[in-house]
Design a protein around this motif. Structure first.
Motif, PDB file in Angstrom:
ATOM      1  N   UNK A  57     -21.803  11.599 -39.828  1.00 54.36           N
ATOM      2  CA  UNK A  57     -21.166  13.114 -40.215  1.00 54.36           C
ATOM      3  C   UNK A  57     -19.957  13.526 -39.110  1.00 54.36           C
ATOM      4  N   UNK A  58     -18.679  12.590 -38.764  1.00 51.61           N
ATOM      5  CA  UNK A  58     -18.322  13.253 -37.162  1.00 51.61           C
ATOM      6  C   UNK A  58     -17.980  14.994 -37.662  1.00 51.61           C
ATOM      7  N   UNK A  59     -17.105  15.613 -38.975  1.00 49.83           N
ATOM      8  CA  UNK A  59     -17.805  16.880 -38.836  1.00 49.83           C
ATOM      9  C   UNK A  59     -18.425  17.236 -40.039  1.00 49.83           C
ATOM     10  N   UNK A  60     -19.338  18.334 -39.675  1.00 46.40           N
ATOM     11  CA  UNK A  60     -19.989  19.166 -41.234  1.00 46.40           C
ATOM     12  C   UNK A  60     -19.524  20.365 -41.031  1.00 46.40           C
ATOM     13  N   UNK A  61     -19.073  20.774 -41.978  1.00 45.84           N
ATOM     14  CA  UNK A  61     -18.289  22.114 -41.713  1.00 45.84           C
ATOM     15  C   UNK A  61     -19.119  22.724 -43.106  1.00 45.84           C
ATOM     16  N   UNK A  62     -18.941  24.696 -42.840  1.00 42.52           N
ATOM     17  CA  UNK A  62     -19.465  25.582 -43.337  1.00 42.52           C
ATOM     18  C   UNK A  62     -18.096  25.315 -44.255  1.00 42.52           C
ATOM     19  N   UNK A  63     -18.116  25.421 -45.922  1.00 36.12           N
ATOM     20  CA  UNK A  63     -16.983  24.740 -46.833  1.00 36.12           C
ATOM     21  C   UNK A  63     -16.321  26.233 -47.598  1.00 36.12           C
ATOM     22  N   UNK A  64     -17.411  27.394 -47.615  1.00 31.78           N
ATOM     23  CA  UNK A  64     -17.023  28.599 -47.113  1.00 31.78           C
ATOM     24  C   UNK A  64     -17.662  29.845 -47.403  1.00 31.78           C
ATOM     25  N   UNK A  65     -17.216  30.792 -46.207  1.00 35.04           N
ATOM     26  CA  UNK A  65     -17.715  32.475 -45.938  1.00 35.04           C
ATOM     27  C   UNK A  65     -19.369  33.138 -46.607  1.00 35.04           C
ATOM     28  N   UNK A  66     -19.176  32.743 -47.721  1.00 35.67           N
ATOM     29  CA  UNK A  66     -20.152  34.016 -48.979  1.00 35.67           C
ATOM     30  C   UNK A  66     -21.713  32.641 -48.848  1.00 35.67           C
ATOM     31  N   UNK A  67     -21.953  33.555 -48.639  1.00 34.75           N
ATOM     32  CA  UNK A  67     -23.718  32.791 -48.896  1.00 34.75           C
ATOM     33  C   UNK A  67     -24.214  34.004 -48.693  1.00 34.75           C
ATOM     34  N   UNK A  68     -25.830  33.736 -48.482  1.00 34.59           N
ATOM     35  CA  UNK A  68     -26.837  34.030 -48.581  1.00 34.59           C
ATOM     36  C   UNK A  68     -27.387  34.810 -47.208  1.00 34.59           C
ATOM     37  N   UNK A  69     -26.701  34.349 -46.133  1.00 34.04           N
ATOM     38  CA  UNK A  69     -27.024  34.361 -44.877  1.00 34.04           C
ATOM     39  C   UNK A  69     -25.960  34.595 -44.365  1.00 34.04           C
ATOM     40  N   UNK A  70     -26.672  35.256 -43.090  1.00 28.21           N
ATOM     41  CA  UNK A  70     -25.227  35.230 -42.326  1.00 28.21           C
ATOM     42  C   UNK A  70     -24.304  34.102 -41.910  1.00 28.21           C
ATOM     43  N   UNK A  71     -23.090  34.405 -40.520  1.00 22.99           N
ATOM     44  CA  UNK A  71     -22.173  33.389 -39.845  1.00 22.99           C
ATOM     45  C   UNK A  71     -23.692  32.734 -39.099  1.00 22.99           C
TER      46      UNK A  71
END
Length: 329
Positions: free
Chosen positions: A125-139
């Motif tokens: 996996x050359x690049x692993x991305x957070x798909x969008x900013x909405x979750x139960x945790x902070x950035x």
């Protein structure tokens, strides 16, 4: 008038050592029709997927963008199966995928990474991305977990998707604590949607050295020009795309002058309207912007790769820049 065919020139991908083609292949359409997200596309035959991937690689594309949420892993599996069948090396075919954060915490990132690796048949996996900013945790919490994966060799680089400028800066700041940098932000961007130039995202990307990955670079196909040439095709659109405001008659009339100019340039470069639009996308901001058009047919993949075989002049880019500014959302 014809112009010389140019070789594909790789460019540095953001804050990384990766050398990637200006265009990658978006693989949402490989979802096998599964799930609410994957159901947006028909179930493509594995042979067609393999042919699309082969055409992309042969044409100079050396990276592929997929995601966990695309068919609940089906896109990742289909991509890996095609690459394996083609005996494509990891140098020929780099992989970018994404973790889906909705209703999850950052702790889910390490808990599910083995599923991603397995879905991709063990490919890097050359690049692993957070798909969008909405979750139960902070950035910051998410970046700490991503950094740990990088340090453990599970992934190579960290990216995000749909993050605003402030979130990009916070992500990069946290990664720096681990000796890493934010590499990319994948966002919607096209000649008809230039919001990131006004909301600070593009400025932040340039300041941080972050690559922008433009998804929907052809604005759901509007920038192919085919719907302007034959408006009756709009009636045949299926799925959620048919409700897109860009297909309304009034909007189509507003964008016609731009499409007409793209068509003129297409004749100059012996190219298609969509190829000119893609060429503008990856050159209008130097080497900051990469783009990931999809392909559900081999002909789409052929069209994509040809967009990297010529380059608009500085004057043409500026002209299109000024014309499309009046349409940008």
């Amino acid at each position: 008038m014809s112009t010389p065919i140019q070789p594909v020139v790789l460019r540095r991908f953001g804050n990384s050592e990766l050398q990637w083609s200006p265009l990658g292949l978006g693989c949402w359409q490989f979802s096998k029709g599964r799930g609410m997200v994957g159901g947006f596309w028909p179930n493509l035959d594995s042979k067609i997927i393999q042919d699309i991937v082969r055409t992309s690689i042969t044409g100079g594309i050396n990276w592929f963008d997929t995601a966990e949420v695309y068919g609940k892993g089906e896109s990742e599996q289909a991509l890996a199966a095609a690459l394996n069948a083609l005996h494509a090396s990891e140098k020929e075919a780099h992989i970018a995928t994404k973790w889906w954060p909705a209703f999850r915490t950052a702790g889910n990132i390490p808990a599910t990474i083995e599923q991603r690796i397995q879905a991709l048949s063990g490919r890097t996996i050359d690049l692993y991305q957070i798909h969008q900013p909405f979750s139960f945790s902070t950035v910051s919490a998410e970046m700490r977990e991503m950094a740990k994966l990088a340090q453990a060799g599970k992934i190579r680089h960290v990216g995000v998707s749909n993050f605003n400028a402030k979130q990009m800066i916070q992500a990069d700041r946290t990664l720096k604590e681990f000796g890493l940098r934010l590499v990319s932000n994948q966002v919607k961007y096209s000649m008809l949607d230039r919001r990131i130039e006004r909301n600070g995202v593009m400025d932040a990307a340039k300041e941080l050295g972050v690559a922008i990955i433009a998804y929907s670079p052809l604005e759901q196909g509007i920038l192919s020009g085919k719907f302007h040439k034959d408006p009756s095709l709009v009636k045949n659109i299926v799925g959620p795309r048919k409700w897109f405001s860009g297909f309304k008659a009034e909007r189509m009339q507003q964008t016609r002058p731009l499409i007409d100019r793209l068509d003129e340039l297409a004749s100059t470069y012996n190219a298609s309207v969509s190829q000119v639009a893609l060429n503008w996308t990856v050159h209008a901001h130097g080497e900051t912007v990469f783009a990931i058009p999809g392909a559900s047919k081999v002909s789409h993949a052929e069209d994509n790769v040809k967009a990297m075989r010529f380059r608009l002049t500085r004057e043409e880019i500026q002209e299109l820049n000024e014309m499309s500014l009046s349409y940008g959302k």
